[in-house]
Design a protein around this motif. Structure first.
Motif, short mmCIF file in Angstrom:
data_model
loop_
_atom_site.label_atom_id
_atom_site.label_comp_id
_atom_site.label_asym_id
_atom_site.label_seq_id
_atom_site.Cartn_x
_atom_site.Cartn_y
_atom_site.Cartn_z
N GLY A 101 33.01 -17.27 -21.61
CA GLY A 101 31.72 -16.75 -21.23
C GLY A 101 31.69 -16.03 -20.02
O GLY A 101 30.51 -15.37 -19.92
N ARG A 125 26.69 -10.42 -22.85
CA ARG A 125 25.56 -9.38 -23.35
C ARG A 125 26.15 -8.25 -23.91
O ARG A 125 25.51 -7.38 -24.18
N ARG A 150 26.17 -15.57 -22.47
CA ARG A 150 26.23 -14.69 -21.19
C ARG A 150 26.95 -13.52 -21.77
O ARG A 150 26.96 -12.40 -20.82
N ALA A 155 21.63 -20.54 -27.44
CA ALA A 155 21.87 -19.58 -26.01
C ALA A 155 22.65 -18.24 -26.94
O ALA A 155 22.61 -17.04 -26.52
N SER A 162 27.93 -21.16 -23.08
CA SER A 162 28.39 -20.03 -22.10
C SER A 162 28.58 -18.48 -22.73
O SER A 162 28.28 -17.67 -22.22
N ALA A 200 32.28 -10.55 -18.79
CA ALA A 200 31.14 -9.98 -18.99
C ALA A 200 31.35 -8.51 -19.70
O ALA A 200 30.29 -8.18 -20.31
#
Length: 999
Positions: free
Chosen positions: A209, A236, A234, A255, A231, A212
């Motif tokens: 996670g 994105r 995250r 999430a 996680s 990025a």
């Protein structure tokens, strides 16, 4: 003088023209490339332009140079190269991109010295051993693909230290250990592909996670267990998340609804539970969601359909409840909606289809009620409408008749009523029209003449009336016509006899009349004919005996007269019934046995050697009452004496046998290769002739149900009596040969299977030996062999998905033998009868009685003294060279693939002098692909089926060099299904621009 002499010789050589002049000297990069070529085995004609007389290599095949003439890229994918990785390539100082994919390089990938590389593709080769840890030391590496090899062991910890890596693909290797958490440290990753590796069971690392920049996370079939870490929400920048075919549990984390860039989510084939979280509808770019084959429950969230770009939604095979939300009717981009095998109820949205460009709707196997939405095809895009096994009521919408793109319609087992709209009968592209088990009325419309692609027409168990229209003879592709359990009347239209593709004609339990059809010589593919319980009259047509594949014939319950034609003896029937007619005369000799009694009952005029069929009443002395009474008394007395004698003899025999068996049992030796919970005595107790389930060249096979409830298969190899001395000497020699063959088969099978551990190789549990008696005990495969199922009336159990799975399983088993066993093992008798099916139709390769170990590299293939294999499967070169290598197995496997695609055996009278391979090739040349495909298959998978057909033909190439390695075959088969569902293209860095590109 010693230093001057070499210079003098070089000058003389140059003056004589033996050396190129400096103006034409090949660059150092070119010399390195020539060194690489010499290190490899290159097919004749390939790299012919790699000429040492060239001044520069920049025009050579696969070579790219910069403006200064330095080599910067080399691409030799699919060049059929073999040998070790050429170390000289790493001496090219500016080589930034190297693509050697889809070759036969191996066993080691010695690329540590290629310091300038930014892109390295060694996928689909034959590299083995651990992943090269030194790869992480390549300072500028951006793209690394090692997929489709045989790398094993864990991912090395050094892989956490890549400096710039953006794409890592290790798909389809043999990697072990758990999916490592340290990969979360490679912060530059855009794409991480680890799918289809046999990792140890372990969690999905939450550290991933933290990547990025990640756009693609592909971890399908990685043996992941436990929950999905929140996680991952995250990520994105993530566009493609594939965690399918693992053992993930727990709920889908809410999430994941925060993945704002996500385009595709694939979590199918896990054990996820709980409700589908709300919030996916706000993801603006979401196009595909596949949550099928889990344990999800609760209602389908209404907002799931609100994502503006949602095209595909798969939620099948869960435990979802409640109705389909009304919002489904407003999904402006929804193309494919598959909700089958849940517990959905209520009615479908009334406007479903009016604003939605549906191509496929499958809500089968639920409890949905109400009517089929009237506007289901208003957009005119619908190709598949699958609603079987629900509680739908009302009429079939008239709008379906205007839905000209429809290919599959399955509305069976509902409560639909009323007439079928006339235009539905004649839909031009429909291949499957399945309306059985409803309450439909009316007639089969003559409009059916327009159904040019109709293959399966199933309207059984309705209330249809009237005649079968003669226009049905225009449906040239019709394979199955099942209309039993209706009220159809009148004669069979003569046009039916011209349907050359017809394989099943099932019309029993109607009110049909008239005589059975003559002139049916076009029915070369007919395997089932059931006209029972009608009012047919006249004689049984002798032409039925000329139908080459007919194995099910039921004409019972009619008013047929005349004799049973002797021509029916030509048939090999699994089911034969002409009972309850008005037949007379003598039975054909083949059928005049007790085994066929049930086939002829209820025909008072039939005579034969079956007791009770008819009696001779012509007044002979044998019919006088007194004589009859006397004869009966004699027979009764004789029978009593016989029974008592047999009982006494049986008791004596049992006592003797029990004593002998007790003595013999103590001499048996059991050798186990896996942990077993039974003894040799348990096995011996089950070797009864009633338990025989097969017999072949090497012995009998028994189904053994042990006392603990375990079921195993026992192969008892044929034994031979001790060698005898006789005058001719032949008898003893033959028996000795038989014994030697049995010993050889036993030794080969034990030697091979005792060392093998693979899910697609049949498991040898143990062996039992005593003198010349030998038993092999295997895991039991309840569905028998592929050949038995595929070429019998059970073939209907094998839909395309099942056949594809069997092909892939068998390919992986053979790939393991060829490329993962050291030394490699050649099966030598690959055929459909040696591919066994478990309860779930997973396939295992079996029968290693003639398997051989391949000689080590560098030595010529071993030549065998006799041909092993089965007719129709033997590679052409094997028949005359007797050379043993993996290529002969690959040819045989190609034949198996053709069997799966065509549904035909490897040799058949239909082919004439040809075998299956030659028949397929010649038919495709003359008529195209369509005539060779098994018409029982669902042609919505035609593209997949055609691809597997092509793979089969490549494997069965007459030239061994053209046959791909089994590892490559596995990859090709996996790509068939992978390409069938849209998948985002992998991202990689292209150093010729500032932006990423896709391949």
């Amino acid at each position: 003088m010693g230093a001057f002499l070499p210079l003098l010789l070089l000058a003389v050589a140059a003056n004589a023209g033996l050396l190129p002049t400096p103006s034409h000297a090949l660059t150092q990069d070119g010399l390195h490339l020539l060194d690489a070529k010499r290190a490899l085995t290159v097919p004749d004609g390939a790299l012919a332009d790699w000429n040492p007389t060239s001044a520069t290599p920049c025009a050579w095949t696969g070579v790219t140079c910069d403006a200064a003439g330095a080599v910067t890229a080399l691409s030799l994918a699919n060049a059929n190269l073999a040998g070790p990785f050429p170390a000289s390539l790493c001496r090219i100082p500016l080589l930034a991109s190297l693509d050697l994919s889809a070759n036969y390089l191996g066993p080691e990938a010695a690329v540590a010295g290629c310091k300038a590389l930014t892109r390295l593709d060694l996928s689909v080769n034959s590299f083995v051993g651990p992943l090269p840890a030194a790869l992480a030391g390549l300072p500028d590496l951006l793209y690394l693909s090692l997929e489709g090899n045989n790398f094993s062991g864990p991912i090395p910890p050094s892989f956490a230290t890549f400096r710039k890596l953006q794409s890592l693909s290790l798909v389809n290797n043999l990697l072990g250990g758990e999916v490592p958490a340290f990969l979360g440290s490679v912060s530059t990753l855009h794409e991480l592909n680890l799918s289809y590796n046999p990792f140890s069971p372990g969690p999905l690392p939450s550290s991933l996670g933290g990547l990025a920049a990640l756009r693609v996370l592909w971890l399908a079939s990685c043996n992941l267990v436990g929950p999905i870490p929140p996680s991952l929400g995250r990520l994105r920048n993530l566009t493609d998340l594939d965690l399918s075919t693992n053992s993930l549990t727990g709920p889908i984390p809410p999430a994941l609804t925060a993945l704002t860039s996500i385009v595709q989510i694939e979590l199918y084939n896990n054990s996820l539970s709980g409700a589908i979280p709300s919030g996916f509808g706000k993801l603006a770019d979401l196009r595909s969601v596949d949550l099928a084959m889990n344990r999800l429950s609760g209602a389908i969230p209404a907002d799931l359909f609100e994502s503006p770009k949602l095209e595909t939604l798969h939620l099948y095979s869960n435990a979802l409840t409640g109705p389909v939300p009304d919002s489904a009717a407003k999904a402006a981009s929804l193309v494919e909606l598959r909700l089958f095998a849940n517990r959905l109820n209520g009615t479908l949205p009334a406007d479903l289809g009016r604003a939605t460009p549906l191509v496929c709707l499958d809500v089968s196997d639920n409890a949905i009620s109400g009517e089929i939405p009237r506007g289901i095809c208003d957009r005119g895009e619908l190709e598949e409408l699958l609603m079987l096994n629900n509680a739908l009521t009302g009429r079939i919408p008239d709008g379906l008749g205007r839905c000209h793109r429809l290919r599959r319609v399955r509305l069976s087992n509902n409560r639909l009523d009323g007439d079928v709209p006339g235009a539905v009968w004649g839909l031009p592209h429909v291949a499957l029209l399945e309306l059985n088990d409803n309450r439909l009325t009316g007639e089969i419309s003559p409009v059916i003449a327009g159904a040019a692609n109709l293959s399966n027409l199933v309207v059984s168990n309705n209330r249809l009336t009237g005649r079968i229209p003669s226009e049905i003879g225009s449906v040239a592709k019709l394979y199955e016509f099942s209309a039993d359990g209706n009220m159809l009347s009148g004669p069979l239209p003569s046009s039916l006899g011209g349907l050359a593709e017809l394989g099943r004609l099932v019309l029993h339990n109607n009110s049909l009349s008239g005589q059975l059809l003559r002139g049916i010589h076009s029915w070369k593919k007919l395997s089932e004919l059931n006209l029972a319980d009608n009012g047919f009259t006249g004689a049984i047509p002798p032409e039925l005996g000329d139908l080459p594949v007919l194995n099910y014939l039921d004409l019972s319950g009619n008013r047929l007269t005349g004799q049973v034609p002797v021509e029916l003896e030509n048939l090999k029937l699994n089911q034969f019934n002409v009972s309850n007619n008005q037949l007379s005369g003598q039975l054909p000799p083949q059928y005049a046995t007790e085994a066929y009694r049930g086939s002829f009952l209820g025909n008072p005029g039939l005579c034969g050697d079956i007791a009770g069929l008819c009696s001779d009443s012509r007044g002979r002395a044998g019919n006088r009452p007194g004589f009859v009474w006397m004869m009966r008394s004699i027979f009764i007395f004789a029978a009593v004496v016989l029974v008592l004698g047999v009982a006494w003899f049986y008791w004596r025999y049992r006592s003797f046998k029990k004593a002998k068996l007790s003595a013999e049992r103590s001499k048996w030796t059991l050798t186990s290769f896996h942990k077993v919970s039974f003894s040799e005595h348990d096995i011996l107790d089950c070797l009864d002739e009633d338990n025989v389930i097969g017999s072949g060249a090497s012995g009998k096979v028994y189904k053994a149900v042990l006392g603990n409830g375990e079921v195993v298969a026992v192969k008892k190899l044929w034994g031979a009596a001790p060698k005898k001395k006789d005058d001719a000497g032949s008898n003893g020699d033959n028996e000795g040969s038989a014994a030697a063959a049995a010993d050889s088969s036993f030794d080969a099978e034990v030697r091979t299977l005792s060392k093998i551990r693979h899910k697609n190789i049949v498991k040898l549990l143990c062996c039992c030996t005593h003198d010349d008696s030998k038993l092999l005990v295997y895991e039991y495969m309840p569905n028998g062999s592929l050949g038995d199922v595929l070429h019998s009336s059970k073939a209907g159990l094998l839909d395309w998905s099942t056949r594809y799975k069997i092909a892939l399983d068998a390919a992986e088993g053979l790939s393991y033998l060829h490329q993962d066993c050291v030394p490699a093992i050649v099966h030598r008798d690959v055929k459909s009868n040696n591919i066994l099916l478990d309860a779930e139709f997973s396939a295992c390769v079996a029968d290693f009685g003639v398997a051989k170990v391949v000689e080590t590299a560098g030595r010529a293939p071993k030549s065998m003294s006799v041909i092993a294999g089965s007719c129709g499967y033997i590679a052409p070169e094997y028949a005359y060279t007797l050379r043993v290598n993996e290529k002969s197995d690959i040819y045989s496997f190609g034949v198996v693939l053709l069997e799966l695609v065509t549904g035909k055996p490897p040799v058949d009278p239909e082919f004439g002098e040809k075998d299956l391979v030659k028949w397929v090739c010649s038919t495709i040349d003359q008529k195209g692909v369509e005539p060779v495909l098994d018409s029982r298959l669902d042609m919505s998978f035609k593209e997949e089926i055609s691809r597997v057909l092509n793979i089969g033909l490549i494997c069965a190439s007459s030239l061994p060099i053209n046959r791909p390695a089994m590892r490559r075959v596995v990859k090709m088969l996996q790509e068939v299904r992978a390409e069938a569902r849209p998948k985002l293209e992998p991202y990689y860095y292209d150093d010729t621009s500032d932006q990423g590109s896709s391949v």
